[in-house]
Design a protein around this motif. Structure first.
Motif: not given
Length: 156
Positions: A142-143, A148-150, A152-156
Protein backbone atom coordinates in the motif's frame (compact mmCIF):
# COMPACT_ATOMS: atom_id res chain seq x y z
CA UNK A 1 -0.22 -34.99 -49.33
CA UNK A 2 -0.43 -34.86 -45.55
CA UNK A 3 1.82 -34.44 -42.57
CA UNK A 4 1.65 -36.18 -39.20
CA UNK A 5 1.80 -33.82 -36.23
CA UNK A 6 2.49 -35.24 -32.76
CA UNK A 7 1.58 -33.10 -29.77
CA UNK A 8 3.23 -32.78 -26.38
CA UNK A 9 0.64 -35.19 -24.94
CA UNK A 10 1.39 -37.69 -27.76
CA UNK A 11 -1.79 -37.17 -29.75
CA UNK A 12 -1.33 -37.68 -33.47
CA UNK A 13 -3.00 -35.58 -36.15
CA UNK A 14 -2.71 -36.15 -39.87
CA UNK A 15 -3.22 -32.80 -41.56
CA UNK A 16 -3.28 -31.77 -45.21
CA UNK A 17 -0.07 -29.95 -46.18
CA UNK A 18 -1.92 -26.86 -47.42
CA UNK A 19 -3.65 -26.46 -44.08
CA UNK A 20 -0.61 -27.26 -41.93
CA UNK A 21 1.76 -25.07 -43.97
CA UNK A 22 0.00 -21.94 -42.68
CA UNK A 23 2.46 -22.47 -39.86
CA UNK A 24 5.94 -21.28 -40.80
CA UNK A 25 7.34 -23.98 -38.49
CA UNK A 26 5.50 -26.70 -40.43
CA UNK A 27 6.31 -25.09 -43.78
CA UNK A 28 10.03 -25.14 -42.94
CA UNK A 29 9.81 -28.73 -41.73
CA UNK A 30 8.08 -29.78 -44.97
CA UNK A 31 10.75 -28.04 -47.06
CA UNK A 32 13.50 -29.86 -45.19
CA UNK A 33 11.75 -33.27 -45.25
CA UNK A 34 10.51 -33.46 -48.84
CA UNK A 35 11.04 -37.19 -48.91
CA UNK A 36 9.87 -39.40 -46.14
CA UNK A 37 7.10 -39.68 -43.67
CA UNK A 38 8.82 -38.09 -40.70
CA UNK A 39 6.30 -36.75 -38.20
CA UNK A 40 6.71 -33.29 -36.72
CA UNK A 41 6.78 -33.32 -32.93
CA UNK A 42 5.15 -30.19 -31.53
CA UNK A 43 6.68 -30.27 -28.07
CA UNK A 44 5.01 -27.03 -26.95
CA UNK A 45 1.46 -27.76 -28.19
CA UNK A 46 -1.09 -30.04 -26.55
CA UNK A 47 -3.75 -31.98 -28.44
CA UNK A 48 -6.73 -29.85 -27.40
CA UNK A 49 -4.98 -26.69 -28.53
CA UNK A 50 -3.82 -28.22 -31.82
CA UNK A 51 -7.43 -29.18 -32.59
CA UNK A 52 -8.38 -25.50 -32.28
CA UNK A 53 -5.41 -24.42 -34.38
CA UNK A 54 -6.31 -26.91 -37.12
CA UNK A 55 -9.90 -25.64 -37.03
CA UNK A 56 -8.58 -22.08 -37.54
CA UNK A 57 -6.24 -23.14 -40.36
CA UNK A 58 -8.97 -25.11 -42.13
CA UNK A 59 -11.25 -22.07 -42.06
CA UNK A 60 -8.51 -19.83 -43.45
CA UNK A 61 -6.97 -22.28 -45.95
CA UNK A 62 -8.00 -20.17 -48.96
CA UNK A 63 -6.92 -16.81 -47.52
CA UNK A 64 -4.18 -14.89 -49.28
CA UNK A 65 -0.76 -15.53 -47.73
CA UNK A 66 0.04 -13.38 -44.74
CA UNK A 67 2.74 -10.79 -45.30
CA UNK A 68 4.08 -8.46 -42.61
CA UNK A 69 4.46 -5.57 -45.01
CA UNK A 70 0.75 -5.72 -45.89
CA UNK A 71 -0.45 -6.08 -42.33
CA UNK A 72 -2.31 -3.05 -41.00
CA UNK A 73 -2.97 -3.47 -37.28
CA UNK A 74 -5.63 -0.76 -37.20
CA UNK A 75 -7.49 -2.30 -40.12
CA UNK A 76 -7.25 -5.74 -38.48
CA UNK A 77 -8.58 -4.43 -35.17
CA UNK A 78 -11.55 -2.81 -36.86
CA UNK A 79 -12.48 -5.56 -39.32
CA UNK A 80 -12.22 -9.02 -37.85
CA UNK A 81 -14.27 -11.76 -39.46
CA UNK A 82 -17.31 -12.77 -37.30
CA UNK A 83 -16.09 -16.38 -37.49
CA UNK A 84 -12.76 -15.28 -36.00
CA UNK A 85 -14.53 -13.32 -33.25
CA UNK A 86 -16.46 -16.45 -32.27
CA UNK A 87 -13.38 -18.68 -32.63
CA UNK A 88 -11.28 -16.61 -30.22
CA UNK A 89 -14.10 -16.26 -27.70
CA UNK A 90 -12.82 -19.13 -25.56
CA UNK A 91 -12.00 -19.53 -21.89
CA UNK A 92 -8.83 -17.77 -20.80
CA UNK A 93 -6.64 -20.85 -20.44
CA UNK A 94 -7.39 -21.94 -24.02
CA UNK A 95 -6.83 -18.38 -25.27
CA UNK A 96 -3.35 -18.34 -23.73
CA UNK A 97 -2.58 -21.82 -25.07
CA UNK A 98 -3.59 -20.64 -28.55
CA UNK A 99 -1.34 -17.58 -28.20
CA UNK A 100 1.65 -19.57 -27.01
CA UNK A 101 1.14 -22.24 -29.67
CA UNK A 102 0.57 -19.75 -32.51
CA UNK A 103 3.81 -18.05 -31.51
CA UNK A 104 5.69 -21.38 -31.32
CA UNK A 105 4.27 -22.59 -34.65
CA UNK A 106 4.68 -19.14 -36.23
CA UNK A 107 1.10 -18.62 -37.40
CA UNK A 108 1.11 -14.83 -37.44
CA UNK A 109 -2.56 -14.18 -38.29
CA UNK A 110 -3.63 -16.48 -35.44
CA UNK A 111 -1.13 -14.86 -33.08
CA UNK A 112 -2.56 -11.45 -33.97
CA UNK A 113 -6.10 -12.73 -33.45
CA UNK A 114 -5.09 -14.16 -30.07
CA UNK A 115 -3.62 -10.81 -29.05
CA UNK A 116 -6.87 -9.16 -30.05
CA UNK A 117 -8.71 -11.72 -27.92
CA UNK A 118 -6.58 -10.84 -24.90
CA UNK A 119 -7.10 -7.13 -25.56
CA UNK A 120 -10.85 -7.71 -25.59
CA UNK A 121 -10.63 -9.59 -22.29
CA UNK A 122 -8.84 -6.74 -20.50
CA UNK A 123 -10.62 -3.84 -22.22
CA UNK A 124 -12.25 -1.58 -19.67
CA UNK A 125 -10.92 -3.55 -16.69
CA UNK A 126 -9.08 -2.09 -13.73
CA UNK A 127 -5.54 -3.24 -12.95
CA UNK A 128 -6.94 -5.27 -10.02
CA UNK A 129 -9.43 -7.02 -12.31
CA UNK A 130 -6.69 -7.75 -14.85
CA UNK A 131 -4.43 -9.20 -12.15
CA UNK A 132 -7.29 -11.44 -11.01
CA UNK A 133 -8.03 -12.63 -14.59
CA UNK A 134 -4.38 -13.54 -15.20
CA UNK A 135 -3.63 -14.78 -11.71
CA UNK A 136 -1.01 -12.10 -11.10
CA UNK A 137 -0.17 -11.46 -7.48
CA UNK A 138 -0.03 -7.89 -6.21
CA UNK A 139 3.63 -6.95 -5.96
CA UNK A 140 3.23 -3.47 -4.48
CA UNK A 141 2.56 -2.68 -0.86
CA UNK A 142 0.00 0.00 0.00
CA UNK A 143 2.90 2.34 0.73
CA UNK A 144 4.39 1.66 -2.72
CA UNK A 145 1.04 2.36 -4.38
CA UNK A 146 0.63 5.63 -2.50
CA UNK A 147 4.13 6.74 -3.51
CA UNK A 148 3.38 5.95 -7.16
CA UNK A 149 0.09 7.88 -7.00
CA UNK A 150 1.94 10.91 -5.67
CA UNK A 151 4.69 10.73 -8.29
CA UNK A 152 2.49 9.84 -11.26
CA UNK A 153 -1.05 11.15 -11.17
CA UNK A 154 -3.56 9.22 -13.31
CA UNK A 155 -3.95 10.20 -16.95
CA UNK A 156 -7.15 11.93 -17.89
Amino acid sequence: MAIKLITSDNQEFVVDDKIAAQSELVETFLAEHKEGDDPLHLTNVDGETLKKIIEYCEHHKDDKPYADEYYDACEFAAATDPWDEEFINVEHNMLFNILISANYMIIKPLLNLGCKGVANVIKGKSSDEIRKIFGIEEDFTEEDKEQIRKEQPPLE
